[in-house]
Design a protein around this motif. Structure first.
Motif, PDB file in Angstrom:
ATOM      1  N   ARG A 196       0.935  -1.676   0.320  1.00  0.00           N
ATOM      2  CA  ARG A 196      -0.394  -0.423  -0.267  1.00  0.00           C
ATOM      3  C   ARG A 196       0.885   1.270  -0.029  1.00  0.00           C
ATOM      4  NH1 ARG A 196      -3.092  -3.395   3.626  1.00  0.00           N
ATOM      5  NH2 ARG A 196      -4.701  -3.695   2.465  1.00  0.00           N
ATOM      6  N   ASP A 197       2.338   1.361   0.174  1.00  0.00           N
ATOM      7  CA  ASP A 197       3.316   2.431  -0.382  1.00  0.00           C
ATOM      8  C   ASP A 197       2.703   3.001  -1.531  1.00  0.00           C
ATOM      9  OD1 ASP A 197       5.588   3.733  -0.490  1.00  0.00           O
ATOM     10  OD2 ASP A 197       5.333   3.314   1.877  1.00  0.00           O
ATOM     11  N   ASN A 198       3.243   4.933  -1.300  1.00  0.00           N
ATOM     12  CA  ASN A 198       2.858   4.647  -2.377  1.00  0.00           C
ATOM     13  C   ASN A 198       4.431   5.104  -2.851  1.00  0.00           C
ATOM     14  OD1 ASN A 198       0.343   6.419  -2.058  1.00  0.00           O
ATOM     15  ND2 ASN A 198       1.584   7.845  -1.241  1.00  0.00           N
ATOM     16  N   THR A 241      -1.625  -7.360  -4.549  1.00  0.00           N
ATOM     17  CA  THR A 241      -1.438  -7.617  -6.023  1.00  0.00           C
ATOM     18  C   THR A 241      -2.047  -7.572  -7.226  1.00  0.00           C
ATOM     19  OG1 THR A 241      -2.006 -10.238  -6.613  1.00  0.00           O
ATOM     20  CG2 THR A 241       0.019  -9.628  -5.507  1.00  0.00           C
ATOM     21  N   ILE A 242      -3.538  -7.905  -7.218  1.00  0.00           N
ATOM     22  CA  ILE A 242      -4.034  -7.214  -8.467  1.00  0.00           C
ATOM     23  C   ILE A 242      -4.429  -6.186  -8.252  1.00  0.00           C
ATOM     24  CG2 ILE A 242      -6.974  -7.622  -9.293  1.00  0.00           C
ATOM     25  CD1 ILE A 242      -5.209  -9.671  -9.979  1.00  0.00           C
ATOM     26  N   ASP A 243      -4.879  -5.112  -6.760  1.00  0.00           N
ATOM     27  CA  ASP A 243      -5.266  -3.783  -6.629  1.00  0.00           C
ATOM     28  C   ASP A 243      -3.548  -2.674  -7.350  1.00  0.00           C
ATOM     29  OD1 ASP A 243      -7.126  -4.496  -5.475  1.00  0.00           O
ATOM     30  OD2 ASP A 243      -6.508  -3.941  -3.987  1.00  0.00           O
ATOM     31  N   LEU A 244      -2.850  -3.565  -7.570  1.00  0.00           N
ATOM     32  CA  LEU A 244      -1.115  -2.945  -8.606  1.00  0.00           C
ATOM     33  C   LEU A 244      -0.913  -2.913  -9.993  1.00  0.00           C
ATOM     34  CD1 LEU A 244       1.036  -4.196  -6.054  1.00  0.00           C
ATOM     35  CD2 LEU A 244       0.105  -2.209  -5.462  1.00  0.00           C
ATOM     36  N   LEU A 245      -1.911  -3.561 -10.456  1.00  0.00           N
ATOM     37  CA  LEU A 245      -2.180  -3.536 -11.891  1.00  0.00           C
ATOM     38  C   LEU A 245      -2.921  -2.587 -12.273  1.00  0.00           C
ATOM     39  CD1 LEU A 245      -3.307  -6.901 -12.580  1.00  0.00           C
ATOM     40  CD2 LEU A 245      -1.217  -5.864 -13.466  1.00  0.00           C
ATOM     41  N   ASN A 246      -3.857  -1.355 -10.691  1.00  0.00           N
ATOM     42  CA  ASN A 246      -4.408  -0.137 -11.681  1.00  0.00           C
ATOM     43  C   ASN A 246      -3.617   0.934 -11.516  1.00  0.00           C
ATOM     44  OD1 ASN A 246      -7.096  -1.464 -12.109  1.00  0.00           O
ATOM     45  ND2 ASN A 246      -7.385  -2.125 -10.212  1.00  0.00           N
ATOM     46  N   VAL A 247      -2.289   0.501 -10.551  1.00  0.00           N
ATOM     47  CA  VAL A 247      -1.562   1.686 -10.495  1.00  0.00           C
ATOM     48  C   VAL A 247      -0.643   2.268 -12.350  1.00  0.00           C
ATOM     49  CG1 VAL A 247       1.459   2.600  -9.738  1.00  0.00           C
ATOM     50  CG2 VAL A 247      -0.784   1.135  -8.512  1.00  0.00           C
ATOM     51  N   ARG A 307      -9.298 -23.270  -8.379  1.00  0.00           N
ATOM     52  CA  ARG A 307     -10.665 -23.171  -8.162  1.00  0.00           C
ATOM     53  C   ARG A 307     -11.406 -21.361  -6.958  1.00  0.00           C
ATOM     54  NH1 ARG A 307     -16.816 -23.446  -6.506  1.00  0.00           N
ATOM     55  NH2 ARG A 307     -17.684 -22.279  -8.633  1.00  0.00           N
ATOM     56  N   LYS A 308     -10.760 -21.843  -6.163  1.00  0.00           N
ATOM     57  CA  LYS A 308     -10.270 -20.884  -5.334  1.00  0.00           C
ATOM     58  C   LYS A 308      -9.418 -19.267  -5.534  1.00  0.00           C
ATOM     59  CE  LYS A 308     -10.477 -23.232  -0.844  1.00  0.00           C
ATOM     60  NZ  LYS A 308     -10.188 -23.627   0.045  1.00  0.00           N
ATOM     61  N   ILE A 309      -7.931 -19.794  -6.944  1.00  0.00           N
ATOM     62  CA  ILE A 309      -7.508 -19.074  -7.175  1.00  0.00           C
ATOM     63  C   ILE A 309      -7.999 -18.565  -8.394  1.00  0.00           C
ATOM     64  CG2 ILE A 309      -5.436 -19.031  -8.458  1.00  0.00           C
ATOM     65  CD1 ILE A 309      -4.304 -21.314  -7.037  1.00  0.00           C
ATOM     66  N   LYS A 310      -9.106 -18.751  -9.305  1.00  0.00           N
ATOM     67  CA  LYS A 310      -9.970 -18.506 -10.026  1.00  0.00           C
ATOM     68  C   LYS A 310     -10.685 -17.685  -9.557  1.00  0.00           C
ATOM     69  CE  LYS A 310     -11.199 -20.219 -14.278  1.00  0.00           C
ATOM     70  NZ  LYS A 310     -10.684 -20.429 -15.216  1.00  0.00           N
ATOM     71  N   ILE A 311     -11.332 -17.589  -8.504  1.00  0.00           N
ATOM     72  CA  ILE A 311     -12.417 -17.216  -7.992  1.00  0.00           C
ATOM     73  C   ILE A 311     -11.891 -15.621  -7.809  1.00  0.00           C
ATOM     74  CG2 ILE A 311     -14.216 -16.337  -5.701  1.00  0.00           C
ATOM     75  CD1 ILE A 311     -14.646 -19.708  -6.039  1.00  0.00           C
ATOM     76  N   VAL A 312     -10.344 -15.500  -6.618  1.00  0.00           N
ATOM     77  CA  VAL A 312      -9.695 -14.099  -6.283  1.00  0.00           C
ATOM     78  C   VAL A 312      -9.297 -13.338  -7.943  1.00  0.00           C
ATOM     79  CG1 VAL A 312      -7.400 -13.329  -5.731  1.00  0.00           C
ATOM     80  CG2 VAL A 312      -8.624 -15.659  -4.497  1.00  0.00           C
ATOM     81  N   LEU A 313      -9.274 -14.450  -9.391  1.00  0.00           N
ATOM     82  CA  LEU A 313      -9.244 -13.027 -10.541  1.00  0.00           C
ATOM     83  C   LEU A 313     -10.755 -12.734 -10.946  1.00  0.00           C
ATOM     84  CD1 LEU A 313      -6.779 -15.230 -12.053  1.00  0.00           C
ATOM     85  CD2 LEU A 313      -6.572 -13.221 -11.449  1.00  0.00           C
ATOM     86  N   TYR A 314     -11.597 -13.612 -10.484  1.00  0.00           N
ATOM     87  CA  TYR A 314     -12.770 -12.679 -11.275  1.00  0.00           C
ATOM     88  C   TYR A 314     -13.381 -11.750  -9.954  1.00  0.00           C
ATOM     89  CZ  TYR A 314     -12.490 -15.897 -15.410  1.00  0.00           C
ATOM     90  OH  TYR A 314     -12.623 -16.177 -16.134  1.00  0.00           O
ATOM     91  N   GLU A 315     -13.954 -12.025  -8.015  1.00  0.00           N
ATOM     92  CA  GLU A 315     -13.671 -11.466  -7.524  1.00  0.00           C
ATOM     93  C   GLU A 315     -13.778 -10.066  -7.593  1.00  0.00           C
ATOM     94  OE1 GLU A 315     -16.284 -14.076  -4.372  1.00  0.00           O
ATOM     95  OE2 GLU A 315     -13.966 -13.135  -3.890  1.00  0.00           O
ATOM     96  N   THR A 316     -11.812  -9.951  -7.886  1.00  0.00           N
ATOM     97  CA  THR A 316     -11.160  -9.036  -7.558  1.00  0.00           C
ATOM     98  C   THR A 316     -11.584  -7.841  -8.514  1.00  0.00           C
ATOM     99  OG1 THR A 316      -9.312  -9.762  -9.018  1.00  0.00           O
ATOM    100  CG2 THR A 316      -9.247  -9.587  -6.053  1.00  0.00           C
ATOM    101  N   LYS A 317     -11.854  -8.609 -10.512  1.00  0.00           N
ATOM    102  CA  LYS A 317     -12.197  -8.198 -11.555  1.00  0.00           C
ATOM    103  C   LYS A 317     -10.793  -7.915 -11.971  1.00  0.00           C
ATOM    104  CE  LYS A 317     -16.443  -6.760 -10.937  1.00  0.00           C
ATOM    105  NZ  LYS A 317     -17.348  -7.814 -10.911  1.00  0.00           N
ATOM    106  N   GLY A 318      -9.938  -8.809 -11.430  1.00  0.00           N
ATOM    107  CA  GLY A 318      -8.386  -8.807 -12.216  1.00  0.00           C
ATOM    108  C   GLY A 318      -8.565  -9.691 -13.068  1.00  0.00           C
ATOM    109  N   ILE A 319      -9.787 -10.227 -13.554  1.00  0.00           N
ATOM    110  CA  ILE A 319      -9.404 -10.989 -14.813  1.00  0.00           C
ATOM    111  C   ILE A 319      -9.702 -10.211 -16.046  1.00  0.00           C
ATOM    112  CG2 ILE A 319     -11.551 -12.278 -15.607  1.00  0.00           C
ATOM    113  CD1 ILE A 319      -8.863 -13.270 -16.056  1.00  0.00           C
TER     114      ILE A 319
END
Length: 146
Positions: free
Chosen positions: A22-24, A60-66, A96-108
């Protein structure tokens, strides 16, 4: 798995990593991704299950928006290596849990949008990630719906 997780929590590693993500400062965030990458890529299936509970993958998915190409590439390379590693697991529930992370976070969705990125490397890695996602558990195209 739980012993592994408790040991890492006890020494404060993941509290610190969460703060670093979360650092800048881009360099600090990149180093935090390295820590996560080294942890996840060396983890057994049971350890990976425990690590999922900590929710570091979501960060880590959030960082794709940086809007920093070097950080985006770094995160995408981590996900590429992680999905390749995950394909080797015999545990479909974990996949499946890993795929769910990708989909729930909108990472995909973020990864899909990066296919058209001006940076050729980001575009190529995004294409490979979409393909890996499809190969991970083909019967669960969208694991949230299924």
């Amino acid at each position: 798995g739980d012993v592994y997780k408790r040991q890492l929590w006890k020494c404060g590693v993941y509290n610190e990593v969460q703060q670093l993500l979360r650092d800048n400062n881009i360099d600090v965030m990149r180093e935090a991704v390295w820590i996560i990458q080294n942890t996840f890529l060396l983890a057994t299936e049971l350890q990976t299950e425990s690590l999922l509970a900590i929710r570091l993958l979501e960060l880590t998915i959030d960082l794709l928006n940086v809007k920093d190409v070097s950080l985006q590439i770094h995160v995408m390379r981590f996900w590429e290596k992680f999905l390749l590693r995950t394909k080797e697991f015999g545990n479909n529930s974990l996949k499946r849990k890993i795929k769910i992370v990708l989909y729930e976070t909108k990472g995909i969705d973020v990864i899909d949008s990066l296919i058209m990125h001006y940076n050729k490397e980001i575009s190529e890695v995004a294409r490979r990630l979409i393909k890996l996602d499809a190969e991970l558990l083909p019967e669960y195209d969208n694991p949230i719906i299924n």
